[in-house]
Design a protein around this motif. Sequence first.
Motif, PDB file in Angstrom:
ATOM      1  N   ALA A  19       1.410  91.235  44.681  1.00  0.00           N
ATOM      2  CA  ALA A  19       2.717  91.383  44.033  1.00  0.00           C
ATOM      3  C   ALA A  19       2.989  92.842  43.677  1.00  0.00           C
ATOM      4  O   ALA A  19       4.123  93.335  43.828  1.00  0.00           O
ATOM      5  CB  ALA A  19       2.779  90.510  42.786  1.00  0.00           C
ATOM      6  N   ARG A  20       1.974  93.564  43.215  1.00  0.00           N
ATOM      7  CA  ARG A  20       2.147  94.981  42.889  1.00  0.00           C
ATOM      8  C   ARG A  20       2.475  95.781  44.153  1.00  0.00           C
ATOM      9  O   ARG A  20       3.301  96.699  44.126  1.00  0.00           O
ATOM     10  CB  ARG A  20       0.883  95.538  42.246  1.00  0.00           C
ATOM     11  N   ALA A  24       5.659  98.152  45.026  1.00  0.00           N
ATOM     12  CA  ALA A  24       5.500  99.550  45.420  1.00  0.00           C
ATOM     13  C   ALA A  24       6.203  99.845  46.741  1.00  0.00           C
ATOM     14  O   ALA A  24       6.721 100.949  46.946  1.00  0.00           O
ATOM     15  CB  ALA A  24       4.019  99.896  45.523  1.00  0.00           C
ATOM     16  N   LEU A  25       6.233  98.874  47.641  1.00  0.00           N
ATOM     17  CA  LEU A  25       6.851  99.065  48.951  1.00  0.00           C
ATOM     18  C   LEU A  25       8.304  98.589  48.986  1.00  0.00           C
ATOM     19  O   LEU A  25       8.931  98.601  50.047  1.00  0.00           O
ATOM     20  CB  LEU A  25       6.033  98.332  50.018  1.00  0.00           C
ATOM     21  N   ASP A  26       8.798  98.157  47.834  1.00  0.00           N
ATOM     22  CA  ASP A  26      10.196  97.754  47.685  1.00  0.00           C
ATOM     23  C   ASP A  26      10.564  96.613  48.633  1.00  0.00           C
ATOM     24  O   ASP A  26      11.567  96.668  49.343  1.00  0.00           O
ATOM     25  CB  ASP A  26      11.125  98.953  47.905  1.00  0.00           C
ATOM     26  N   VAL A  27       9.717  95.588  48.647  1.00  0.00           N
ATOM     27  CA  VAL A  27      10.036  94.382  49.411  1.00  0.00           C
ATOM     28  C   VAL A  27       9.910  93.181  48.485  1.00  0.00           C
ATOM     29  O   VAL A  27       9.221  93.226  47.460  1.00  0.00           O
ATOM     30  CB  VAL A  27       9.106  94.196  50.629  1.00  0.00           C
ATOM     31  N   GLN A  28      10.571  92.113  48.872  1.00  0.00           N
ATOM     32  CA  GLN A  28      10.532  90.864  48.119  1.00  0.00           C
ATOM     33  C   GLN A  28       9.793  89.828  48.951  1.00  0.00           C
ATOM     34  O   GLN A  28      10.188  89.527  50.069  1.00  0.00           O
ATOM     35  CB  GLN A  28      11.953  90.383  47.825  1.00  0.00           C
ATOM     36  N   THR A  29       8.704  89.306  48.415  1.00  0.00           N
ATOM     37  CA  THR A  29       7.983  88.274  49.149  1.00  0.00           C
ATOM     38  C   THR A  29       8.780  86.975  49.129  1.00  0.00           C
ATOM     39  O   THR A  29       9.563  86.716  48.213  1.00  0.00           O
ATOM     40  CB  THR A  29       6.581  88.040  48.568  1.00  0.00           C
ATOM     41  N   GLU A  30       8.555  86.159  50.165  1.00  0.00           N
ATOM     42  CA  GLU A  30       9.277  84.908  50.305  1.00  0.00           C
ATOM     43  C   GLU A  30       8.322  83.738  50.113  1.00  0.00           C
ATOM     44  O   GLU A  30       7.142  83.824  50.485  1.00  0.00           O
ATOM     45  CB  GLU A  30       9.939  84.839  51.684  1.00  0.00           C
ATOM     46  N   PRO A  31       8.791  82.652  49.533  1.00  0.00           N
ATOM     47  CA  PRO A  31       7.898  81.512  49.289  1.00  0.00           C
ATOM     48  C   PRO A  31       7.460  80.857  50.587  1.00  0.00           C
ATOM     49  O   PRO A  31       8.185  80.858  51.582  1.00  0.00           O
ATOM     50  CB  PRO A  31       8.765  80.551  48.459  1.00  0.00           C
ATOM     51  N   GLY A  32       6.251  80.301  50.547  1.00  0.00           N
ATOM     52  CA  GLY A  32       5.716  79.628  51.729  1.00  0.00           C
ATOM     53  C   GLY A  32       5.105  80.628  52.694  1.00  0.00           C
ATOM     54  O   GLY A  32       5.414  81.820  52.672  1.00  0.00           O
ATOM     55  N   GLY A  33       4.226  80.147  53.530  1.00  0.00           N
ATOM     56  CA  GLY A  33       3.670  81.001  54.574  1.00  0.00           C
ATOM     57  C   GLY A  33       2.535  81.894  54.145  1.00  0.00           C
ATOM     58  O   GLY A  33       2.109  82.770  54.889  1.00  0.00           O
ATOM     59  N   GLU A  34       2.020  81.706  52.939  1.00  0.00           N
ATOM     60  CA  GLU A  34       0.879  82.503  52.476  1.00  0.00           C
ATOM     61  C   GLU A  34      -0.322  82.283  53.387  1.00  0.00           C
ATOM     62  O   GLU A  34      -0.608  81.166  53.806  1.00  0.00           O
ATOM     63  CB  GLU A  34       0.540  82.081  51.042  1.00  0.00           C
ATOM     64  N   ALA A  50      14.859  95.490  51.222  1.00  0.00           N
ATOM     65  CA  ALA A  50      16.151  95.486  50.540  1.00  0.00           C
ATOM     66  C   ALA A  50      17.305  95.448  51.534  1.00  0.00           C
ATOM     67  O   ALA A  50      18.390  94.938  51.234  1.00  0.00           O
ATOM     68  CB  ALA A  50      16.271  96.725  49.650  1.00  0.00           C
ATOM     69  N   ALA A  51      17.063  95.970  52.754  1.00  0.00           N
ATOM     70  CA  ALA A  51      18.098  95.956  53.789  1.00  0.00           C
ATOM     71  C   ALA A  51      18.119  94.641  54.559  1.00  0.00           C
ATOM     72  O   ALA A  51      18.949  94.464  55.458  1.00  0.00           O
ATOM     73  CB  ALA A  51      17.886  97.115  54.755  1.00  0.00           C
ATOM     74  N   GLY A  52      17.200  93.735  54.227  1.00  0.00           N
ATOM     75  CA  GLY A  52      17.193  92.430  54.871  1.00  0.00           C
ATOM     76  C   GLY A  52      16.255  92.286  56.044  1.00  0.00           C
ATOM     77  O   GLY A  52      16.212  91.220  56.675  1.00  0.00           O
ATOM     78  N   GLN A  53      15.480  93.329  56.368  1.00  0.00           N
ATOM     79  CA  GLN A  53      14.554  93.225  57.499  1.00  0.00           C
ATOM     80  C   GLN A  53      13.408  92.275  57.174  1.00  0.00           C
ATOM     81  O   GLN A  53      12.798  92.362  56.099  1.00  0.00           O
ATOM     82  CB  GLN A  53      13.985  94.600  57.855  1.00  0.00           C
ATOM     83  N   GLN A  54      13.115  91.387  58.078  1.00  0.00           N
ATOM     84  CA  GLN A  54      11.998  90.463  57.897  1.00  0.00           C
ATOM     85  C   GLN A  54      10.691  91.176  58.202  1.00  0.00           C
ATOM     86  O   GLN A  54      10.539  91.793  59.260  1.00  0.00           O
ATOM     87  CB  GLN A  54      12.160  89.249  58.810  1.00  0.00           C
ATOM     88  N   THR A  55       9.756  91.081  57.269  1.00  0.00           N
ATOM     89  CA  THR A  55       8.492  91.798  57.398  1.00  0.00           C
ATOM     90  C   THR A  55       7.334  90.876  57.027  1.00  0.00           C
ATOM     91  O   THR A  55       7.524  89.736  56.586  1.00  0.00           O
ATOM     92  CB  THR A  55       8.466  93.031  56.481  1.00  0.00           C
TER      93      THR A  55
END
Length: 277
Positions: A19-20, A24-34, A50-55
């Motif tokens: 989570a940290r 730091a990388l300015d992304v939001q994790t998505e639920p599922g797929g861990e 933040a621009a919506g790119q899937q990573t």
Amino acid sequence: MYSPPLDPYTEQRMRSRHARAAKALDVQTEPGGEFWGWAGRTLGAPARTAAGQQTWLRLVSCPEDKASGKLWDGALDAQHVFGDLEGRRPALLAVHDAVDDGTAYRAELSARVDQPVLSDDPVLQRDLQLPDSWWEDLAGTLEKVAAVDTDRVAVRQQYMDRAIPEFVGIPAPAVTRWTAAHADLHWANVTAPLRLLDWEGWGRAPEGFDAATLYAYTRLQEDAAARVRDAFPILGSPAGLAAEATVCAQLLQTVARGDNLTLEDQLRHWSEELRRR
């Protein structure tokens, strides 16, 4: 491929550091797929910029004094050398390092691969019907990898000299050619359409090493194993003997440690075949 770690402390610590890293990388994790790696050493999850790119955000941990060398820098080195390998590997977008209480953490943010891996287990447990184009793509991609000049080492001659006699029962065959290899080519690291995942261990190995590795993990499925051999004629040839013997020795060594037990009989049959060549 692996279950979450049983140690609650490890699980909590890795999730907190993941989570940290996302922050730091300015992304939001998505639920599922861990996705947990071996013994909780790695933790990956889908994320979005933040621009919506899937990573994909993957966190690797190890003791601070071990945070260097081939495995630690493998993904970063692969990005520098291969880029996205003409679309065949997920590009590494960013890296973030941190240290906490004697443990080092590296977060690797990569382009997300939408296709699922072809197997949840490195060992192929069911027959796969893949088109000829997939096999051609794989062979062509591995040729591009093999053509790279690198000082990274995936397999050492000293290991071959020691392990092949012990586990296969023959002297280590002479290596006719050393080439760059992915070095962890199994069915949980490939997708269709073709993408090759997990590049941390890539480096120089005997020619044919990737083909031999994939073949080893396919031996439970007779038709698929025959397809691997068709796609990679080096298997069964004098030039491929060193690679085959090395992979066979590596996996028999894991069997001796209690891993890959479903492959044990096939690996022993393979070692007998190698001794007759």
